[in-house]
Design a protein around this motif. Sequence first.
Motif, PDB file in Angstrom:
ATOM      1  N   GLY A   1       0.764  -1.237   0.000  1.00  0.00           N
ATOM      2  CA  GLY A   1       0.000   0.000   0.000  1.00  0.00           C
ATOM      3  C   GLY A   1       0.796   1.288   0.000  1.00  0.00           C
ATOM      4  O   GLY A   1       0.243   2.356   0.256  1.00  0.00           O
ATOM      5  N   PHE A   2       2.096   1.241  -0.308  1.00  0.00           N
ATOM      6  CA  PHE A   2       2.886   2.464  -0.398  1.00  0.00           C
ATOM      7  C   PHE A   2       2.484   3.245  -1.649  1.00  0.00           C
ATOM      8  O   PHE A   2       2.069   2.665  -2.649  1.00  0.00           O
ATOM      9  N   GLU A   3       2.645   4.564  -1.603  1.00  0.00           N
ATOM     10  CA  GLU A   3       2.378   5.441  -2.733  1.00  0.00           C
ATOM     11  C   GLU A   3       3.715   5.877  -3.330  1.00  0.00           C
ATOM     12  O   GLU A   3       4.617   6.305  -2.598  1.00  0.00           O
ATOM     13  N   LEU A   4       3.843   5.777  -4.661  1.00  0.00           N
ATOM     14  CA  LEU A   4       5.052   6.233  -5.335  1.00  0.00           C
ATOM     15  C   LEU A   4       5.030   7.756  -5.384  1.00  0.00           C
ATOM     16  O   LEU A   4       4.148   8.359  -5.983  1.00  0.00           O
ATOM     17  N   ILE A   5       5.993   8.400  -4.738  1.00  0.00           N
ATOM     18  CA  ILE A   5       6.071   9.857  -4.651  1.00  0.00           C
ATOM     19  C   ILE A   5       6.958  10.414  -5.751  1.00  0.00           C
ATOM     20  O   ILE A   5       6.655  11.428  -6.360  1.00  0.00           O
ATOM     21  N   SER A   6       8.081   9.747  -6.006  1.00  0.00           N
ATOM     22  CA  SER A   6       9.037  10.234  -6.987  1.00  0.00           C
ATOM     23  C   SER A   6       9.798   9.055  -7.569  1.00  0.00           C
ATOM     24  O   SER A   6      10.226   8.167  -6.825  1.00  0.00           O
ATOM     25  N   GLU A   7       9.966   9.051  -8.885  1.00  0.00           N
ATOM     26  CA  GLU A   7      10.755   8.016  -9.551  1.00  0.00           C
ATOM     27  C   GLU A   7      11.752   8.714 -10.468  1.00  0.00           C
ATOM     28  O   GLU A   7      11.358   9.409 -11.404  1.00  0.00           O
ATOM     29  N   CYS A   8      13.037   8.554 -10.156  1.00  0.00           N
ATOM     30  CA  CYS A   8      14.086   9.239 -10.900  1.00  0.00           C
ATOM     31  C   CYS A   8      14.932   8.222 -11.665  1.00  0.00           C
ATOM     32  O   CYS A   8      15.767   7.542 -11.069  1.00  0.00           O
ATOM     33  N   PRO A   9      14.726   8.115 -12.976  1.00  0.00           N
ATOM     34  CA  PRO A   9      15.594   7.230 -13.763  1.00  0.00           C
ATOM     35  C   PRO A   9      16.975   7.855 -13.942  1.00  0.00           C
ATOM     36  O   PRO A   9      17.142   9.074 -13.834  1.00  0.00           O
ATOM     37  N   ASN A  10      17.960   7.000 -14.202  1.00  0.00           N
ATOM     38  CA  ASN A  10      19.340   7.447 -14.456  1.00  0.00           C
ATOM     39  C   ASN A  10      19.847   8.379 -13.358  1.00  0.00           C
ATOM     40  O   ASN A  10      20.337   9.471 -13.621  1.00  0.00           O
ATOM     41  N   PHE A  11      19.735   7.925 -12.132  1.00  0.00           N
ATOM     42  CA  PHE A  11      20.093   8.729 -10.959  1.00  0.00           C
ATOM     43  C   PHE A  11      21.486   8.340 -10.478  1.00  0.00           C
ATOM     44  O   PHE A  11      21.666   7.257  -9.918  1.00  0.00           O
ATOM     45  N   HIS A  12      22.480   9.170 -10.701  1.00  0.00           N
ATOM     46  CA  HIS A  12      23.853   8.951 -10.225  1.00  0.00           C
ATOM     47  C   HIS A  12      24.353   7.539 -10.512  1.00  0.00           C
ATOM     48  O   HIS A  12      24.761   6.808  -9.606  1.00  0.00           O
ATOM     49  N   ASN A  13      24.269   7.154 -11.780  1.00  0.00           N
ATOM     50  CA  ASN A  13      24.771   5.857 -12.234  1.00  0.00           C
ATOM     51  C   ASN A  13      23.910   4.676 -11.781  1.00  0.00           C
ATOM     52  O   ASN A  13      24.357   3.549 -11.739  1.00  0.00           O
TER      53      ASN A  13
END
Length: 126
Positions: free
Chosen positions: A20-32
Amino acid sequence: MCIQTNHYEKSLNFYKELLGFELISECPNFHNRNFNSWLRLGEFYIELQTGKAGESLGNLNPNTQGIVHLCLWVEDLVNEVKKFKQLGFGFILKDGQEIYHVENGGLCKLIAPEGTIIELRDNRGI
């Protein structure tokens, strides 16, 4: 709390759809890393990330210092265990049982896709 995984999509689905967690932020290609994401359950946040490019992460050791497992309270432990069993998740058994009694209620421990031990507890007993 930061959780690293070799199986990002499986882990993301586990925390979102099953816990039941909510996705707040998804950052692709984050610091390798392929992904670095933030999930929220109430006021609690998890940082979920992949290893760095070319890196295969090792297994969690439950007999180590530091964070050993993540504990979440649930309304109906019996139904939660049934749900996870039907989906094929493994449990850490005690005396051959998935659910066992501890002070103030029952608990079980299951294994998330990346190997994190998730303890589910309720205060209704067994």
